[in-house]
Design a protein around this motif. Structure first.
Motif, PDB file in Angstrom:
ATOM      1  N   LEU A  61     -13.918  -3.606 -17.460  1.00 26.82           N
ATOM      2  CA  LEU A  61     -13.985  -5.070 -17.526  1.00 26.82           C
ATOM      3  C   LEU A  61     -13.839  -5.592 -16.102  1.00 26.82           C
ATOM      4  CD1 LEU A  61     -11.718  -5.590 -20.682  1.00 26.82           C
ATOM      5  CD2 LEU A  61     -14.155  -4.992 -20.551  1.00 26.82           C
ATOM      6  N   LEU A  62     -14.962  -5.900 -15.494  1.00 28.24           N
ATOM      7  CA  LEU A  62     -14.991  -6.095 -14.050  1.00 28.24           C
ATOM      8  C   LEU A  62     -14.194  -7.312 -13.585  1.00 28.24           C
ATOM      9  CD1 LEU A  62     -18.738  -5.190 -13.472  1.00 28.24           C
ATOM     10  CD2 LEU A  62     -16.734  -3.723 -13.264  1.00 28.24           C
ATOM     11  N   ASN A  63     -14.209  -8.367 -14.383  1.00 29.43           N
ATOM     12  CA  ASN A  63     -13.501  -9.574 -13.924  1.00 29.43           C
ATOM     13  C   ASN A  63     -12.222  -9.858 -14.726  1.00 29.43           C
ATOM     14  OD1 ASN A  63     -15.051 -10.077 -16.144  1.00 29.43           O
ATOM     15  ND2 ASN A  63     -15.749 -12.092 -15.501  1.00 29.43           N
ATOM     16  N   VAL A  64     -11.659  -8.815 -15.342  1.00 26.62           N
ATOM     17  CA  VAL A  64     -10.341  -8.956 -15.987  1.00 26.62           C
ATOM     18  C   VAL A  64      -9.353  -8.233 -15.079  1.00 26.62           C
ATOM     19  CG1 VAL A  64      -8.992  -8.428 -18.046  1.00 26.62           C
ATOM     20  CG2 VAL A  64     -11.376  -9.121 -18.270  1.00 26.62           C
ATOM     21  N   LYS A  65      -8.746  -9.027 -14.178  1.00 21.58           N
ATOM     22  CA  LYS A  65      -8.003  -8.407 -13.080  1.00 21.58           C
ATOM     23  C   LYS A  65      -6.578  -8.900 -12.981  1.00 21.58           C
ATOM     24  CE  LYS A  65     -11.829  -7.213 -10.136  1.00 21.58           C
ATOM     25  NZ  LYS A  65     -12.403  -7.264  -8.812  1.00 21.58           N
ATOM     26  N   GLN A 111      -3.889  -9.161  -9.799  1.00 25.32           N
ATOM     27  CA  GLN A 111      -3.700  -9.026  -8.348  1.00 25.32           C
ATOM     28  C   GLN A 111      -4.837  -8.228  -7.703  1.00 25.32           C
ATOM     29  OE1 GLN A 111       0.343  -7.580  -7.930  1.00 25.32           O
ATOM     30  NE2 GLN A 111       1.173  -9.625  -8.296  1.00 25.32           N
ATOM     31  N   GLY A 112      -6.052  -8.586  -8.103  1.00 26.10           N
ATOM     32  CA  GLY A 112      -7.220  -8.012  -7.446  1.00 26.10           C
ATOM     33  C   GLY A 112      -7.671  -6.664  -7.996  1.00 26.10           C
ATOM     34  N   LYS A 113      -6.852  -6.055  -8.872  1.00 28.57           N
ATOM     35  CA  LYS A 113      -7.255  -4.752  -9.418  1.00 28.57           C
ATOM     36  C   LYS A 113      -7.558  -4.891 -10.896  1.00 28.57           C
ATOM     37  CE  LYS A 113      -4.724  -1.827  -6.236  1.00 28.57           C
ATOM     38  NZ  LYS A 113      -3.470  -1.151  -6.019  1.00 28.57           N
ATOM     39  N   VAL A 114      -8.435  -4.032 -11.404  1.00 28.73           N
ATOM     40  CA  VAL A 114      -8.783  -4.063 -12.833  1.00 28.73           C
ATOM     41  C   VAL A 114      -7.504  -3.880 -13.656  1.00 28.73           C
ATOM     42  CG1 VAL A 114     -10.043  -2.861 -14.648  1.00 28.73           C
ATOM     43  CG2 VAL A 114     -11.126  -3.235 -12.435  1.00 28.73           C
ATOM     44  N   ALA A 115      -7.301  -4.789 -14.611  1.00 27.77           N
ATOM     45  CA  ALA A 115      -6.040  -4.796 -15.364  1.00 27.77           C
ATOM     46  C   ALA A 115      -5.987  -3.622 -16.336  1.00 27.77           C
ATOM     47  CB  ALA A 115      -5.912  -6.111 -16.125  1.00 27.77           C
ATOM     48  N   THR A 116      -4.824  -2.979 -16.416  1.00 24.79           N
ATOM     49  CA  THR A 116      -4.644  -1.881 -17.373  1.00 24.79           C
ATOM     50  C   THR A 116      -4.339  -2.449 -18.756  1.00 24.79           C
ATOM     51  OG1 THR A 116      -2.391  -1.763 -16.592  1.00 24.79           O
ATOM     52  CG2 THR A 116      -3.930  -0.136 -15.714  1.00 24.79           C
ATOM     53  N   ASP A 117      -4.399  -1.565 -19.773  1.00 21.93           N
ATOM     54  CA  ASP A 117      -4.350  -1.989 -21.179  1.00 21.93           C
ATOM     55  C   ASP A 117      -3.066  -2.720 -21.571  1.00 21.93           C
ATOM     56  OD1 ASP A 117      -6.757  -0.844 -21.443  1.00 21.93           O
ATOM     57  OD2 ASP A 117      -6.110   0.834 -22.689  1.00 21.93           O
ATOM     58  N   ASN A 118      -1.989  -2.470 -20.864  1.00 24.67           N
ATOM     59  CA  ASN A 118      -0.708  -3.015 -21.329  1.00 24.67           C
ATOM     60  C   ASN A 118      -0.461  -4.450 -20.886  1.00 24.67           C
ATOM     61  OD1 ASN A 118      -0.587  -1.983 -18.736  1.00 24.67           O
ATOM     62  ND2 ASN A 118       1.609  -1.653 -18.830  1.00 24.67           N
ATOM     63  N   PHE A 119      -1.311  -4.992 -20.038  1.00 21.49           N
ATOM     64  CA  PHE A 119      -1.127  -6.394 -19.652  1.00 21.49           C
ATOM     65  C   PHE A 119      -1.421  -7.311 -20.827  1.00 21.49           C
ATOM     66  CE2 PHE A 119      -1.627  -4.775 -15.318  1.00 21.49           C
ATOM     67  CZ  PHE A 119      -0.613  -5.477 -14.689  1.00 21.49           C
ATOM     68  N   THR A 120      -0.684  -8.423 -20.903  1.00 21.84           N
ATOM     69  CA  THR A 120      -1.065  -9.450 -21.866  1.00 21.84           C
ATOM     70  C   THR A 120      -2.036 -10.401 -21.168  1.00 21.84           C
ATOM     71  OG1 THR A 120       0.727 -10.909 -21.244  1.00 21.84           O
ATOM     72  CG2 THR A 120       1.173  -9.351 -23.023  1.00 21.84           C
ATOM     73  N   GLU A 150      -0.637 -12.898 -18.728  1.00 22.12           N
ATOM     74  CA  GLU A 150      -0.258 -12.395 -17.404  1.00 22.12           C
ATOM     75  C   GLU A 150      -1.445 -12.406 -16.444  1.00 22.12           C
ATOM     76  OE1 GLU A 150       1.388  -8.741 -19.184  1.00 22.12           O
ATOM     77  OE2 GLU A 150       3.100  -9.011 -17.855  1.00 22.12           O
ATOM     78  N   LEU A 151      -2.647 -12.429 -16.983  1.00 25.80           N
ATOM     79  CA  LEU A 151      -3.840 -12.334 -16.144  1.00 25.80           C
ATOM     80  C   LEU A 151      -4.429 -13.700 -15.791  1.00 25.80           C
ATOM     81  CD1 LEU A 151      -5.554  -9.414 -18.062  1.00 25.80           C
ATOM     82  CD2 LEU A 151      -4.026  -9.268 -16.115  1.00 25.80           C
ATOM     83  N   ASN A 152      -3.851 -14.757 -16.407  1.00 26.41           N
ATOM     84  CA  ASN A 152      -4.363 -16.112 -16.155  1.00 26.41           C
ATOM     85  C   ASN A 152      -5.870 -16.235 -16.350  1.00 26.41           C
ATOM     86  OD1 ASN A 152      -2.052 -17.585 -15.559  1.00 26.41           O
ATOM     87  ND2 ASN A 152      -1.932 -16.592 -13.535  1.00 26.41           N
ATOM     88  N   LEU A 153      -6.371 -15.737 -17.460  1.00 26.56           N
ATOM     89  CA  LEU A 153      -7.814 -15.804 -17.697  1.00 26.56           C
ATOM     90  C   LEU A 153      -8.257 -17.251 -17.867  1.00 26.56           C
ATOM     91  CD1 LEU A 153      -8.393 -12.828 -20.162  1.00 26.56           C
ATOM     92  CD2 LEU A 153      -8.579 -12.869 -17.675  1.00 26.56           C
TER      93      LEU A 153
END
Ligand code: MG
Length: 341
Positions: A51-55, A57-66, A69-72
């Motif tokens: 998921l290229l734009n689900v980040k 702090q600049g890195k691709v977010a891992t599965d455990n983030f809510t 936390e990603l401010n989508l």
């Protein structure tokens, strides 16, 4: 602190030049759940998705983030890379012997106590908002059996042509036997379309000797945080108990190959040995046969399932009613003593 009053997030995914709608998400849901929704929409497995734009702090977010936390951004179009062909090809050529399952042997006390109210609020939300399509009505006096699909009833990764080859041995015998004492619910961490398709493939949905009460999918699950293991998505039985008060921990048992799925009700869960590599294990796997006996024994001999320890299911010995019958027979068989003169 978590905010319970979370507004749903509307997202879509763009893949191979097409755009796919996915269901609304709560900000407290995890990236793992998002990936399952994307799998349902596109057929690309979560482990294949980038998921290229689900980040974060600049890195691709891992599965455990809510998602919170990603401010989508609202209405975000998620750009996804991932291939179906690649997955199929890999499954054909590479055996899965070394696949590691990240199963966590979680105990009751490891659920953060301070979060219990948040989880109860989430469960109540599912009780209120999750729509169940009844396939068959509950039957008076029956207990409740909740079953996972993947690796519990079915090897979903093996390369096989037919449902029969993927099906765990004794599946229909098991369900037929369980149905005598239990209403049966299927709960899988995938989407409803996949569940319906799998149940059709296995011949479960049309079987003459038993009926499934209803299916639950990943949308009935909740995300919980544990201090030790981070964020995980689980299957709280409270969602069913809230909708059907005749069932409770006293008469419910749940099978899953992943123990963390029943972290909200650990005493009601039985961790089944996963059924993998169907093509190699067809003749060896007797788990469902033995579990049929256990289900029958506890249904007939145990008034309160809270008193059971399902970790020791193989050692369970029902109190023998036949003991009484046996001693009676002994008394009848014994020759009467000669009367005294
Ligand atoms: Mg499973």
């Amino acid at each position: 602190m978590c905010d319970i009053n979370d507004n749903p997030l509307k997202l879509s995914v763009k893949w191979n030049g097409k755009e796919y709608e996915i269901p609304e998400f709560s900000p407290s849901d995890s990236v793992a759940m998002l990936k399952i929704a994307i799998e349902n929409a596109t057929g690309v497995r979560p482990e294949r998705q980038k998921l290229l734009n689900v980040k974060f702090q600049g890195k691709v977010a891992t599965d455990n983030f809510t998602l919170s936390e990603l401010n989508l951004k609202p209405n975000l179009k998620i750009m996804m890379m991932g291939s179906l062909e690649e997955a199929i090809e890999e499954a054909r050529t590479k055996p899965e012997v070394d696949e590691v399952v990240n199963d966590l042997d979680i105990e009751e006390e490891e659920v953060d106590v301070e979060n219990q109210e948040i989880y109860l609020a989430k469960i109540n939300k599912r009780v209120r908002d999750y729509k169940i399509t009844m396939l068959n009505e509950p039957r008076p006096g029956k207990k409740l059996l909740v079953l996972d699909i993947d690796y519990t009833l079915f090897d979903h990764r093996s390369v096989a042509e037919t449902g029969y080859e993927l099906m765990r041995p004794f599946l229909h015998e098991f369900l037929t036997s369980a149905y005598e004492d239990y209403d049966i619910v299927i709960w899988s961490a995938t989407g409803m379309k996949w569940i319906e398709e799998k149940m059709r493939l296995l011949g479960v949905s049309t079987h003459q000797d038993y009926k499934i009460m209803f299916y639950l999918d990943y949308l009935a699950m909740i995300t919980v945080h544990t201090a030790k293991y981070g964020t995980i998505d689980v299957k709280p039985l409270g969602v069913i108990w809230g909708k059907f008060p005749q069932y409770s921990s006293k008469n419910t048992i749940m099978f899953d190959d992943i123990r963390r799925n029943f972290i909200m009700n650990p005493r009601s869960g039985l961790k089944i040995r996963p059924f993998r590599q169907a093509h190699l294990n067809r003749d060896r796997d007797q788990e469902l046969l033995h579990l049929s006996t256990y289900l029958r024994d506890i249904a007939h001999h145990c008034q309160d399932f809270d008193t059971l320890n399902h970790k020791k299911w193989e050692k369970y010995k029902p109190e023998k009613k036949s003991q009484q019958a046996g001693s009676k027979r002994k008394a009848e068989d014994s020759t009467p003593s000669t009367p005294k003169e």
